[in-house]
Motif scaffolding. Structure first.
Motif, PDB file in Angstrom:
ATOM      1  N   ALA A 183       0.854  -1.194   0.000  1.00  0.00           N
ATOM      2  CA  ALA A 183       0.000   0.000   0.000  1.00  0.00           C
ATOM      3  C   ALA A 183       0.892   1.248   0.000  1.00  0.00           C
ATOM      4  O   ALA A 183       1.929   1.300   0.656  1.00  0.00           O
ATOM      5  N   VAL A 184       0.490   2.244  -0.753  1.00  0.00           N
ATOM      6  CA  VAL A 184       1.250   3.480  -0.837  1.00  0.00           C
ATOM      7  C   VAL A 184       0.895   4.342   0.385  1.00  0.00           C
ATOM      8  O   VAL A 184      -0.271   4.582   0.671  1.00  0.00           O
ATOM      9  N   GLN A 185       1.938   4.818   1.074  1.00  0.00           N
ATOM     10  CA  GLN A 185       1.730   5.651   2.256  1.00  0.00           C
ATOM     11  C   GLN A 185       1.579   7.092   1.808  1.00  0.00           C
ATOM     12  O   GLN A 185       2.523   7.724   1.385  1.00  0.00           O
ATOM     13  N   TYR A 186       0.366   7.620   1.889  1.00  0.00           N
ATOM     14  CA  TYR A 186       0.127   9.002   1.495  1.00  0.00           C
ATOM     15  C   TYR A 186      -0.251   9.885   2.694  1.00  0.00           C
ATOM     16  O   TYR A 186      -0.323  11.075   2.567  1.00  0.00           O
ATOM     17  N   LYS A 187      -0.521   9.300   3.862  1.00  0.00           N
ATOM     18  CA  LYS A 187      -0.824  10.082   5.069  1.00  0.00           C
ATOM     19  C   LYS A 187       0.475  10.370   5.813  1.00  0.00           C
ATOM     20  O   LYS A 187       1.424   9.598   5.734  1.00  0.00           O
ATOM     21  N   ARG A 188       0.445  11.515   6.543  1.00  0.00           N
ATOM     22  CA  ARG A 188       1.605  11.848   7.360  1.00  0.00           C
ATOM     23  C   ARG A 188       1.548  11.003   8.620  1.00  0.00           C
ATOM     24  O   ARG A 188       0.527  10.915   9.283  1.00  0.00           O
ATOM     25  N   ASN A 189       2.642  10.421   8.957  1.00  0.00           N
ATOM     26  CA  ASN A 189       2.705   9.576  10.143  1.00  0.00           C
ATOM     27  C   ASN A 189       3.439  10.344  11.234  1.00  0.00           C
ATOM     28  O   ASN A 189       4.626  10.181  11.431  1.00  0.00           O
ATOM     29  N   LEU A 190       2.695  11.240  11.911  1.00  0.00           N
ATOM     30  CA  LEU A 190       3.301  12.048  12.961  1.00  0.00           C
ATOM     31  C   LEU A 190       2.925  11.466  14.314  1.00  0.00           C
ATOM     32  O   LEU A 190       1.761  11.146  14.562  1.00  0.00           O
ATOM     33  N   PRO A 191       3.905  11.359  15.211  1.00  0.00           N
ATOM     34  CA  PRO A 191       3.585  10.833  16.540  1.00  0.00           C
ATOM     35  C   PRO A 191       2.801  11.881  17.348  1.00  0.00           C
ATOM     36  O   PRO A 191       2.926  13.073  17.123  1.00  0.00           O
ATOM     37  N   LEU A 192       1.982  11.437  18.286  1.00  0.00           N
ATOM     38  CA  LEU A 192       1.245  12.342  19.168  1.00  0.00           C
ATOM     39  C   LEU A 192       2.223  12.920  20.184  1.00  0.00           C
ATOM     40  O   LEU A 192       2.928  12.185  20.870  1.00  0.00           O
TER      41      LEU A 192
ATOM     42  N   GLY B 140       2.612  15.590  23.484  1.00  0.00           N
ATOM     43  CA  GLY B 140       1.991  16.412  24.495  1.00  0.00           C
ATOM     44  C   GLY B 140       0.546  16.052  24.750  1.00  0.00           C
ATOM     45  O   GLY B 140      -0.043  15.184  24.104  1.00  0.00           O
ATOM     46  N   PRO B 141      -0.039  16.771  25.702  1.00  0.00           N
ATOM     47  CA  PRO B 141      -1.422  16.490  26.073  1.00  0.00           C
ATOM     48  C   PRO B 141      -2.389  17.008  25.010  1.00  0.00           C
ATOM     49  O   PRO B 141      -2.060  17.865  24.202  1.00  0.00           O
ATOM     50  N   SER B 142      -3.585  16.536  25.079  1.00  0.00           N
ATOM     51  CA  SER B 142      -4.600  16.954  24.114  1.00  0.00           C
ATOM     52  C   SER B 142      -5.081  18.373  24.446  1.00  0.00           C
ATOM     53  O   SER B 142      -4.798  18.920  25.515  1.00  0.00           O
ATOM     54  N   GLY B 143      -5.810  18.932  23.541  1.00  0.00           N
ATOM     55  CA  GLY B 143      -6.332  20.278  23.748  1.00  0.00           C
ATOM     56  C   GLY B 143      -7.272  20.349  24.936  1.00  0.00           C
ATOM     57  O   GLY B 143      -7.286  21.334  25.676  1.00  0.00           O
ATOM     58  N   LEU B 144      -8.072  19.318  25.136  1.00  0.00           N
ATOM     59  CA  LEU B 144      -8.993  19.276  26.267  1.00  0.00           C
ATOM     60  C   LEU B 144      -8.230  19.230  27.590  1.00  0.00           C
ATOM     61  O   LEU B 144      -8.615  19.898  28.560  1.00  0.00           O
ATOM     62  N   ALA B 145      -7.126  18.488  27.623  1.00  0.00           N
ATOM     63  CA  ALA B 145      -6.319  18.423  28.843  1.00  0.00           C
ATOM     64  C   ALA B 145      -5.674  19.781  29.132  1.00  0.00           C
ATOM     65  O   ALA B 145      -5.619  20.223  30.286  1.00  0.00           O
ATOM     66  N   ILE B 146      -5.194  20.468  28.098  1.00  0.00           N
ATOM     67  CA  ILE B 146      -4.597  21.793  28.283  1.00  0.00           C
ATOM     68  C   ILE B 146      -5.656  22.771  28.779  1.00  0.00           C
ATOM     69  O   ILE B 146      -5.415  23.555  29.710  1.00  0.00           O
TER      70      ILE B 146
END
Length: 116
Positions: free
Chosen positions: A9-18, A20-26
């Motif tokens: 399969a061709v990888q077309y999505k960016r594979n960025l790691p998560l 920091g905390p989420s926006g709700l946590a901030i």
């Protein structure tokens, strides 16, 4: 021809790691921090109001003492001034210490002071 099982399969999505905390946590953290800050400001205002009340009442209770001290000091200074005047003018005939030097009744402001 394609290999058996097909191509990968061709990888077309960016594979960025998560990161920091989420926006709700901030948002929750900022809300909690602001709430704690407002709590401390409220406690500080209560303390400041109590100190102001204490200072006001201490001044109210000290006013009679300070007025009495001022009266005693003014009386002492007046008596010392009269004594100095008596000492300086002791050789002048018919000189009364503390008596007004004005003979015109218009200038009687100094005679209204009662000398004990």
């Amino acid at each position: 021809m394609p290999p058996p099982g097909g191509f990968e399969a061709v990888q077309y999505k960016r594979n960025l790691p998560l990161r920091g905390p989420s926006g709700l946590a901030i948002l929750g953290g900022v809300t909690a921090l602001c709430a704690y800050g407002f709590y401390r400001v409220g406690k500080g205002n209560i303390e400041k109001r109590e100190l102001q009340r204490e200072k006001t009442w201490s001044r109210i209770h000290l006013v009679p003492l300070l007025l009495a001290e001022g009266d005693r000091d003014a009386f002492r200074r007046t008596q010392a001034a009269l004594e100095r005047e008596r000492e300086i003018m002791k050789d002048v005939k018919d000189w009364e210490a503390g008596k007004s030097v004005y003979n015109n009744p218009r200038y009687r402001g100094a005679e209204s002071i009662v000398v004990l």
